[in-house]
Design an enzyme around this catalytic site. Structure first.
Site, mmCIF file in Angstrom:
data_model
loop_
_atom_site.group_PDB
_atom_site.id
_atom_site.type_symbol
_atom_site.label_atom_id
_atom_site.label_comp_id
_atom_site.label_asym_id
_atom_site.label_seq_id
_atom_site.Cartn_x
_atom_site.Cartn_y
_atom_site.Cartn_z
ATOM 1 N N GLU A 137 1.223 -5.014 10.468
ATOM 2 C CA GLU A 137 1.359 -6.318 9.825
ATOM 3 C C GLU A 137 2.366 -6.403 8.938
ATOM 4 O O GLU A 137 2.484 -5.144 8.258
ATOM 5 C CB GLU A 137 0.011 -7.117 9.266
ATOM 6 C CG GLU A 137 -0.165 -6.396 8.076
ATOM 7 C CD GLU A 137 -0.873 -4.911 7.871
ATOM 8 O OE1 GLU A 137 -0.782 -4.269 8.931
ATOM 9 O OE2 GLU A 137 -0.414 -4.448 6.744
ATOM 10 N N LYS A 144 6.077 3.344 0.448
ATOM 11 C CA LYS A 144 5.356 2.872 1.859
ATOM 12 C C LYS A 144 5.319 4.062 2.810
ATOM 13 O O LYS A 144 4.698 4.360 3.571
ATOM 14 C CB LYS A 144 5.803 1.496 2.262
ATOM 15 C CG LYS A 144 5.174 0.657 1.527
ATOM 16 C CD LYS A 144 5.538 -1.018 2.048
ATOM 17 C CE LYS A 144 4.657 -1.951 1.569
ATOM 18 N NZ LYS A 144 5.328 -2.319 0.141
ATOM 19 N N SER A 150 7.875 2.155 -7.739
ATOM 20 C CA SER A 150 7.653 2.334 -6.480
ATOM 21 C C SER A 150 8.756 2.156 -5.495
ATOM 22 O O SER A 150 8.488 2.573 -4.333
ATOM 23 C CB SER A 150 6.564 1.005 -6.300
ATOM 24 O OG SER A 150 6.944 -0.025 -6.709
HETATM 25 C C1 LIG Z 1 5.015 -3.129 -0.871
HETATM 26 C C2 LIG Z 1 5.364 -2.817 -2.014
HETATM 27 C C3 LIG Z 1 4.506 -2.618 -3.270
HETATM 28 C C4 LIG Z 1 3.163 -3.366 -3.192
HETATM 29 O O1 LIG Z 1 2.299 -2.854 -2.410
HETATM 30 P P1 LIG Z 1 1.096 -1.765 -2.880
HETATM 31 O O2 LIG Z 1 0.118 -1.319 -1.836
HETATM 32 O O3 LIG Z 1 0.247 -2.568 -4.156
HETATM 33 O O4 LIG Z 1 1.768 -0.706 -3.541
HETATM 34 C C5 LIG Z 1 4.948 -2.432 -4.577
HETATM 35 N N1 LIG Z 1 6.317 -1.915 -4.822
HETATM 36 C C6 LIG Z 1 7.324 -1.697 -3.582
HETATM 37 C C7 LIG Z 1 8.271 -1.490 -3.685
HETATM 38 C C8 LIG Z 1 6.604 -2.174 -2.424
HETATM 39 O O5 LIG Z 1 7.605 -2.054 -1.230
#
Ligand SMILES: *Cc1c(COP(=O)(O)O)cnc(C)c1O
Length: 408
Positions: free
Chosen positions: A122, A100, A388
């Site tokens: 948000e 993020k 992610s």
């Molecule tokens: C917020 C988040 C997501 C989901 O958000 P996307 O906008 O779909 O990427 C996925 N993985 C992690 C670790 C997150 O913090």
């Protein structure tokens, strides 16, 4: 890819003048926001062409976020599965522990360039709120984060984190007190405050130009992964996969690979199972509608009310999906898969045991789907998975499940 090819590719994948990707996207916002959105769009394009802006963004991505993140061949996991090789893009190793921040650095810099002294955001589980509060502290900007009352209760440590970073967390009581209510309140604030305030949206959603901007800020993930893949393996992967909440880590990984001969797969949260109705699979189980300023696939009932969603991972618990992903799916360029809460938990455990990495529960959904697919493929094939985020934030959740008699 040379810079020229990269530029040509960007041009091929721009939304139309109204911000549509195929039949999705657009700019469904209050009349008073049309001016500010146009101003934002112009400022974004000017900054994107500005070498000094890009140099500063790159410097922060390197020195503050910790990029480039490694590309890691999960050999032990791959061997245990006995099929295709699984390769991880390690976004879990960024500052704050998830992708993020790539986006909040970009939007934070743009806010500064536009002379805005205050940012708002948000947040659902609090992860985007924390990423926003982090850059607001670093850029010395005032930061207000809208968060549903119910989410504040469930995610108390993140509320405390944001406050430690100097942000104010504003409770939202209307509706169900969750993410979609926080989104509405943040948009309402922006209508009244856009002279002084920049609204940092947390995923590839919102009215145009947000889906485009957020994609561009996260594209560094796929650009790095592509170059690293060629360097480490002398080829590109057969498949690239990412989990989808709003879709920002998926667009970040997949956008730079979409003109290659690679299967692109988005993995949605199947919660307790698609058949139970308690999930967050907006593309697999939703239908087109308008949420948060754009037309996309949504989980809504026959009266157009947004359904409650469920996923064990807070970050995937979103009733919509970015419009560009919806368009890629419609155009046949994106395959869909899903993983249930249980499958994600099993994948979490398996990566921990075989590789010594605790993945975020969101990322565990992509891993679960990748492991399933890998087992049907051969060892000379390769699947690239976007890891992610890291799983430390999910230890409470995981502990509650595995504490109930199941041995980790
Ligand atoms: C917020 C988040 C997501 C989901 O958000 P996307 O906008 O779909 O990427 C996925 N993985 C992690 C670790 C997150 O913090």
């Amino acid at each position: 890819m040379s810079e020229q090819t990269m530029y040509d590719m960007e041009m091929r994948h721009m939304p139309d003048i109204g911000g549509h990707f195929g039949r999705f996207g657009g700019k469904y916002a209050a009349e008073t926001l049309m001016g500010p959105l146009a101003e934002l769009e112009a400022a974004f394009h000017a900054s994107w062409e500005d070498e000094s802006f890009q140099a500063e963004r790159l410097r922060l991505l390197q020195q503050y976020v910790g990029r480039p993140t490694p590309l890691y061949h999960a050999e032990h996991l791959s061997r245990a599965i006995g099929g295709a090789q699984i390769i991880l893009k390690r976004e879990d190793l960024t500052h704050t522990g998830a992708h993020k921040i790539n986006n909040t650095i970009g939007q934070g810099l743009l806010a500064q360039r536009m002379g805005k002294k205050r940012v708002i955001a948000e947040t659902g589980a609090g992860q985007h709120g924390v990423a926003t509060a982090t850059v607001a502290a670093m850029f010395d900007m005032q930061c207000d984060v809208y968060m549903g009352r119910e989410d504040m209760r469930r995610q108390a440590p993140n509320v405390f984190r944001m406050e430690l970073l100097g942000a104010r967390v504003i409770p939202v009581d209307c509706g169900s007190g969750t993410l979609k209510d926080a989104l509405n309140e943040a948009l309402r604030d922006w209508v009244a405050s856009c002279e002084t305030t920049f609204y940092i949206i947390g995923t590839v959603a919102g009215p145009h130009p947000y889906p485009l901007m957020v994609r561009q800020y996260h594209a560094v993930i796929g650009q790095e992964a592509r170059a690293q893949f060629l360097e480490q393996f002398g080829r590109l992967p057969d498949v690239a996969m990412a989990c989808v909440g709003g879709g920002s880590n998926a667009m970040g990984l997949l956008h730079p690979l979409r003109d290659d001969n690679i299967r692109l797969v988005a993995v949605e949260a199947a919660g307790y199972g698609l058949e139970t109705g308690q999930h967050a699979a907006s593309m697999l189980a939703g239908r087109p509608g308008i949420l948060h300023g754009n037309l996309t696939y949504l989980l809504e009932n026959s009266e157009g009310q947004i359904n409650g969603t469920h996923s064990i991972s807070a970050g995937l618990d979103y009733p919509g999906v970015g419009p560009e992903l919806a368009a890629m799916y419609d155009a046949g360029r994106l395959e869909l898969d899903s993983a249930t809460d249980d499958q994600a938990l099993q994948a979490f455990k398996r990566l921990a045991h075989t590789e010594g990495i605790l993945p975020a529960l969101e990322s565990s959904h992509a891993l679960a789907a990748a492991m399933r697919m890998a087992s049907t493929m051969t060892p000379d094939q390769m699947i690239l998975v976007n890891l992610s985020g890291r799983g430390d934030k999910d230890l409470d959740t995981v502990m509650k499940v595995f504490g109930k008699g199941e041995k980790a």
